[in-house]
Design an enzyme around this catalytic site. Structure first.
Site, PDB file in Angstrom:
ATOM      1  N   GLU A   1       0.823  -1.207   0.000  1.00 58.59           N
ATOM      2  CA  GLU A   1       0.000   0.000   0.000  1.00 58.59           C
ATOM      3  C   GLU A   1       0.864   1.267   0.000  1.00 58.59           C
ATOM      4  O   GLU A   1       0.611   2.211  -0.753  1.00 58.59           O
ATOM      5  CB  GLU A   1      -0.918   0.001   1.232  1.00 58.59           C
ATOM      6  CG  GLU A   1      -1.940  -1.124   1.242  1.00 58.59           C
ATOM      7  CD  GLU A   1      -1.437  -2.377   1.929  1.00 58.59           C
ATOM      8  OE1 GLU A   1      -2.267  -3.163   2.395  1.00 58.59           O
ATOM      9  OE2 GLU A   1      -0.200  -2.575   1.989  1.00 58.59           O
TER      10      GLU A   1
ATOM     11  N   THR B   1      18.443 -40.698  -8.328  1.00 58.86           N
ATOM     12  CA  THR B   1      18.979 -39.374  -8.026  1.00 58.86           C
ATOM     13  C   THR B   1      20.502 -39.358  -7.991  1.00 58.86           C
ATOM     14  O   THR B   1      21.109 -38.283  -7.998  1.00 58.86           O
ATOM     15  CB  THR B   1      18.462 -38.875  -6.667  1.00 58.86           C
ATOM     16  OG1 THR B   1      18.861 -39.806  -5.634  1.00 58.86           O
ATOM     17  CG2 THR B   1      16.939 -38.773  -6.685  1.00 58.86           C
TER      18      THR B   1
END
Length: 350
Positions: free
Chosen positions: A24, A140
């Site tokens: 804001e 992996t």
């Protein structure tokens, strides 16, 4: 953003890193820089303007002082320090306030955008995203430990973008000892570095590990090490390198992962990016602490080797962790999959 009748968009802004101005205030400044008048304007915000003094003054006070006429809010603030008080103060000042219904697309998008913040405020823990990279058959690393690089440079850069959006990156002592990684954001531009969290039950992190070197882009970060077995000498050596040590043992002599997440929430960690080996991945999965999986699959088959996690073995298919796909995208030659645990985002429903 700020819209003035007859002139359209006159100001916009987004919240700055912790300690900086909120959206804001940034939008009001932007309108001032454009020599625009905000009196009588309508302000559109994704999250209820704050009403308390934290690192910055209340945003609702800034809007009131600016003389805006209307504020449209996508979703309320779950922070107990706000929780509707910002809306009440705006209304008390004579400003028209519209809070969008929770079912509206804008409200849903706002909660998704702030998923880590909502998780921390409502559940008391960060949103945990587990990142993994593997071959198409789920390997992996090779049996000899080789893992660099299974995926492409494009996928690795994309992974750094996900690191960059997190408040902290977490890994285990196994990864530290085997790979000696930096775990910073260096392959993409960054305005801040996520903090680094290490799960290290016996405080085996070497004081000369690369992770203690200055992070990329000249940006500072904190290093938090969680242990289960205190060692005064090792702790002193690591603290001398700038690490903060917290001993959180569970009943089995390991780090209490759930307690660690609660502690990280107290450190204002919203999104936690988990990049670890199959052992720690398995521990997080068994404890039911993973909210989302970010998986990069390379178009190659590597056969036997390390897997994604040591979760299991399970006795029945129904015992598996149920996920729902969020997105699929090709990145370089690889496939990026984002999958979320079923009902892990229940707190976003409004």
């Amino acid at each position: 953003m700020i819209v003035q009748p007859g002139r359209g968009l006159i100001g916009e802004g987004h919240t700055q890193p912790a300690g900086g101005s909120h959206a804001e205030v940034m939008a009001l400044r932007n309108a001032q820089e454009r020599d625009e008048f905000v009196q009588g304007a309508t302000v559109y915000v994704t999250l209820e303007p704050c009403s308390h003094h934290g690192r910055t003054p209340p945003c609702c006070d800034a809007l009131i002082a600016a003389g805006v006429a209307r504020v449209v809010v996508a979703t309320g603030d779950p922070n107990p320090k706000v929780a509707g008080q910002g809306l009440d103060r705006l209304r008390a000042a004579g400003i028209e306030v519209e809070l969008l219904p929770a079912s509206s697309p804008a409200s849903q998008a706002s909660r998704e955008l702030n998923i880590g913040f909502f998780s921390r405020m409502i559940r008391g823990t960060p949103w945990v995203r587990m990142k993994m990279a593997a071959s198409l058959d789920g390997t992996t690393a090779l049996a000899n430990g080789t893992s660099q690089w299974i995926t492409s440079a494009e996928a690795r850069s994309d992974g750094h973008r996900w690191r960059a959006r997190a408040c902290a990156v977490l890994t285990g002592i196994g990864t530290v000892l085997e790979d000696d990684p930096m775990l910073d954001v260096r392959l993409v531009p960054a305005t801040r570095q996520p903090h680094l969290v290490i799960v290290d039950s016996r405080l085996e992190t070497p004081p000369d590990a690369r992770l203690f070197q200055p992070a990329a882009h000249g940006l500072a970060r904190q290093i938090w090490i969680y242990c289960a077995q205190p060692d005064a000498a090792r702790q002193a050596a690591l603290e001398a390198r700038g690490a903060q040590i917290r001993c959180l043992p569970d009943a089995h002599g390991k780090v209490d992962l759930d307690g660690m997440l609660k502690d990280l929430a107290q450190r204002e960690v919203n999104e936690l990016h988990l990049e670890a080996g199959y052992k720690l991945n398995g521990s997080f999965l068994r404890a039911g602490l993973v909210d989302e999986c970010l998986l990069y699959l390379a178009p190659t088959l590597l056969g036997q080797g390390a897997g994604l996690s040591n979760f299991g073995p399970l006795g029945q298919l129904s015992e598996g962790l149920a996920l729902q796909f969020q997105s699929f995208e090709q990145v370089g030659k690889d496939l990026r999959i984002l999958a979320r645990g079923v009902e892990r985002d229940h707190f976003l429903k409004g």
